[in-house]
Design an enzyme around this catalytic site. Structure first.
Site, PDB file in Angstrom:
ATOM      1  N   LYS A 183      13.324 143.411 -56.608  1.00  0.00           N
ATOM      2  CA  LYS A 183      12.142 142.577 -56.402  1.00  0.00           C
ATOM      3  C   LYS A 183      11.396 142.228 -57.695  1.00  0.00           C
ATOM      4  O   LYS A 183      10.818 141.161 -57.818  1.00  0.00           O
ATOM      5  CB  LYS A 183      11.180 143.268 -55.434  1.00  0.00           C
ATOM      6  N   GLU A 230       2.704 138.882 -49.709  1.00  0.00           N
ATOM      7  CA  GLU A 230       2.889 139.543 -48.421  1.00  0.00           C
ATOM      8  C   GLU A 230       3.902 140.658 -48.641  1.00  0.00           C
ATOM      9  O   GLU A 230       4.699 140.605 -49.571  1.00  0.00           O
ATOM     10  CB  GLU A 230       3.442 138.547 -47.390  1.00  0.00           C
ATOM     11  N   SER A 275      20.760 147.063 -54.121  1.00  0.00           N
ATOM     12  CA  SER A 275      19.514 146.339 -54.413  1.00  0.00           C
ATOM     13  C   SER A 275      18.319 147.236 -54.703  1.00  0.00           C
ATOM     14  O   SER A 275      17.366 146.806 -55.354  1.00  0.00           O
ATOM     15  CB  SER A 275      19.196 145.392 -53.262  1.00  0.00           C
TER      16      SER A 275
END
Ligand SMILES: *Cc1c(COP(=O)(O)O)cnc(C)c1O
Length: 410
Positions: free
Chosen positions: A100, A122, A389
């Protein structure tokens, strides 16, 4: 020329000017947000042509986020499964624990160029919120994170991490009180605040230019993988797999390989308790085309177009829509999709811990579950690359709970 008729090999030109990937994507937002989106698109295009921006981005990726990440040969896992050679792309080693941060740094630097002083985001599982809060602390930006009240309870540790970094976490009490409702609240905020506020969307979703921009910021995953596998093996992998929530880690991993027909690409969705209504989040199993939160894509919805309940053991894959670019390449037959069920994910989580000493995020574990099935079907001369990830520290308590429940039920 219409992009809808172009072959998927012309990847460099997708999306079209309106943000369409074939029939998917677009910009379905209230009129009041159009200016903000158009300004953002203009600023993004200009930034990507500015060597100073690229240099700054590269610097923070290296020295703050921790790139490049290792492409790690999972020797024990490979030996145990007895098939293809397995490599793990270690996005779990990045600052704040997942891929991210790639997107967050790109967008924070863009917000600075735009002169914005306030950031909103969000978050579902909290990973995007944590990455955003960290980057805002670093760059001295005000930060507000919208999060469903149910998610805040499930992910209390991440709420605390965001607050430690100085972010305000606002509980969303509407609807199911989860991610979808948090996105609605963030969009509502942005309608009123876009003059001084940038909205950092956390996946390759939403209205144009977000799906394109978020993809571009994660392309570094695939670019590094390509360079690293050529260094280590002297050739490209036979197959690559990644988990797909909104689709950002997968599209970043796959994108630099779309024009290599010899490389099979597989996205793994959340099969939850199995493919029955309300019990999973596999949009390509029973979803159909619709519009949700700014873009046209595959959505889990009922006959009246009401968004269906979703379920997954991993909060980060628990969303009713998939990024529009995935829908396009699925139709084109370039990317294949499968799913892993909660039970398989719990087994795969323990398998990776025991064989390699790596605790994967439950999201990423969906791709590991796929590899456990797939590698033995492949030849030992073949190569399978998996995108890991994120790391699983955040999930240890929920894994413990799920394993206890499973034991009690058996
Ligand atoms: C958020 C998250 C995902 C799902 O998001 P994508 O946009 O599909 O990548 C996957 N893995 C991890 C570790 C995450 O934090």
């Amino acid at each position: 020329m219409s992009l809808m008729t172009e072959s998927p090999s012309t990847t460099g030109r997708l999306p079209d000017a309106g943000g369409h990937f074939g029939p998917y994507g677009g910009r379905y937002v209230p009129e009041t947000l159009m200016t903000a989106l158009l300004d953002l698109e203009k600023a993004y295009t200009a930034a990507r042509q500015d060597p100073a921006y690229e240099k700054e981005l590269d610097w923070y990726m290296r020295h703050y986020a921790g790139r490049p990440t290792e492409l790690y040969f999972a020797e024990q896992m490979t030996a145990k499964l007895g098939g293809a050679k397995i490599y793990l792309k270690r996005e779990d080693l990045l600052h704040t624990g997942a891929h991210k941060i790639n997107n967050v740094i790109g967008q924070v630097l863009l917000a600075k160029r735009l002169g914005k002083t306030r950031i909103i985001a969000e978050t579902g599982a909290g990973q995007h919120g944590v990455a955003t809060a960290a980057a805002c602390a670093k760059f001295g930006l005000e930060c507000v994170v919208y999060m469903g009240a149910v998610d805040m309870e499930r992910q209390a540790l991440n709420v605390f991490r965001m607050r430690l970094c100085g972010a305000e976490v606002r509980a969303v009490e509407n609807g199911q009180r989860t991610l979808k409702d948090a996105v609605n609240e963030a969009m509502r905020d942005w309608v009123a605040s876009s003059r001084n506020t940038h909205y950092i969307l956390g996946s390759a979703l939403g209205a144009h230019p977000f799906p394109m921009m978020v993809r571009d910021f994660h392309r570094v995953i695939g670019e590094e993988t390509r360079r690293q596998i050529l260094e280590k093996e002297g050739r490209l992998p036979d197959e690559m797999a990644a988990c797909v929530g909104g689709g950002s880690n997968a599209i970043g991993f796959f994108h630099p390989f779309l024009d290599d027909p010899g490389v099979r690409l597989v996205g793994v969705e959340a099969g939850g308790h199995g493919i029955t209504r309300g019990n999973h989040a596999a949009r390509f199993e029973g979803g159909r085309m619709g519009v949700l939160q700014g873009c046209r894509t595959y959505i889990l919805q009922d006959d009246d177009g009401q968004i269906e309940l979703t379920h997954s053991v991993s909060a980060g894959l628990d969303y009713a829509a998939i990024g529009p670019e995935h829908a396009y390449y699925r139709d084109a037959g370039r990317i294949d999709y499968g799913y892993a069920k909660d039970d398989e994910v719990l087994d795969a989580f323990q398998f990776l811990c025991r064989t390699e000493g790596i605790l994967p995020a439950l999201e990423s574990t969906h791709a590991i579950a796929y590899a456990i099935k797939r590698a033995p079907e492949m030849d030992p001369s073949q190569i399978l690359c998996i995108n890991l990830s994120g790391r699983g520290d955040k999930d240890v308590a929920s894994v413990q709970k799920a394993l206890n429940e499973r034991e009690a039920a058996s």
